[in-house]
Write an enzyme that holds these catalytic residues in place. Structure first.
Site, PDB file in Angstrom:
ATOM      1  N   THR A   1       0.850  -1.188   0.000  1.00 29.32           N
ATOM      2  CA  THR A   1       0.000   0.000   0.000  1.00 29.32           C
ATOM      3  C   THR A   1       0.886   1.238   0.000  1.00 29.32           C
ATOM      4  O   THR A   1       2.107   1.152   0.203  1.00 29.32           O
ATOM      5  CB  THR A   1      -0.919   0.013   1.240  1.00 29.32           C
ATOM      6  OG1 THR A   1      -1.875   1.053   1.099  1.00 29.32           O
ATOM      7  CG2 THR A   1      -0.125   0.248   2.504  1.00 29.32           C
ATOM      8  N   SER A   2       0.289   2.400  -0.195  1.00 26.84           N
ATOM      9  CA  SER A   2       0.972   3.684  -0.056  1.00 26.84           C
ATOM     10  C   SER A   2       0.032   4.630   0.677  1.00 26.84           C
ATOM     11  O   SER A   2      -1.054   4.941   0.175  1.00 26.84           O
ATOM     12  CB  SER A   2       1.335   4.272  -1.427  1.00 26.84           C
ATOM     13  OG  SER A   2       2.260   3.460  -2.107  1.00 26.84           O
TER      14      SER A   2
END
Length: 219
Positions: free
Chosen positions: A12-13
């Site tokens: 994820t970011s």
């Protein structure tokens, strides 16, 4: 017992930044299980109260469980006090949940919000439950690709628009280079006036240097 070779790889970011008057939380929308993209439009920004939100990375189930428990405790606290809960109190509730279950949960979270006591605040809670307050925080697999960009371009006392541009550019770069990040960009801006959401579809995220534009691809 799950062996190391069978372990699920998640990516994820996520990031949150303070600006002059509030905070902005931003996240990509890809949920992956190993090489398989399970959800392209997941919402990783979860409200814990009207004025405090959390960004979730790690195991989706683990982070959702923590968020649900904290929402329950926050609702009880606000009903008893008759006022909005402080960002610091919410962050410490999340930290307590993560730390007390550190051997069982895979959860890295960022808590950010605005209150009348200390304004906009950002707290990072690591996998082991360590809590750190900072003017900005990034996490997830995509964060390793934007450390240099964030360090170079971060400034204190940005305007809301400057902070929004900073967050969306950073997430765009993370989504470009991290195979486990992608989809669309979701943001939440929290100020004294409340929280407002923004959604940027993947078709509106301009390609970075080295990528072909959609017009060139169609040609």
């Amino acid at each position: 017992m799950v062996s190391a070779s069978d372990a699920v790889s998640l990516g994820t970011s996520i990031m949150a930044v303070t600006f002059d008057g509030g905070v902005i939380l931003g996240a990509d929308s890809r949920t992956s299980t190993g090489n398989y993209v399970a959800n392209r439009v997941a919402d990783k920004i979860t409200p814990l109260s009207d004025n405090v939100y959390t960004l979730r990375s790690g195991s989706a189930a683990d982070t959702q469980a923590i968020a649900s428990h904290v929402q329950h405790f926050v609702a009880q606290h606000q009903a008893e006090e008759g006022d909005h809960i402080s960002v610091k109190t919410v962050a410490n509730l999340v930290k307590m949940m993560a730390y007390n279950n550190k051997d069982n949960l895979q959860a890295g979270l960022i808590v950010a919000g605005f209150d009348k006591h200390e304004g906009g605040q950002v707290y990072s809670i690591s996998l082991g439950g360590t809590i750190t307050r900072a003017p900005f925080a990034i996490s997830g697999s995509g964060s390793t690709y934007i450390n240099g960009f964030v360090d170079k371009n971060w400034r204190d006392n940005m305007t809301e628009q400057e902070a929004m541009d900073f967050v969306t550019r950073a997430l765009k770069y993370a989504m470009t280079w991290d195979a486990s990040s992608g989809g669309c960009i979701r943001t939440v801006t929290i100020t004294s006036a409340g929280a407002k959401r923004q959604f940027i579809p993947g078709s509106d995220i301009l390609p970075t240097y080295g990528e072909l534009g959609r017009e060139a691809i169609r040609a």
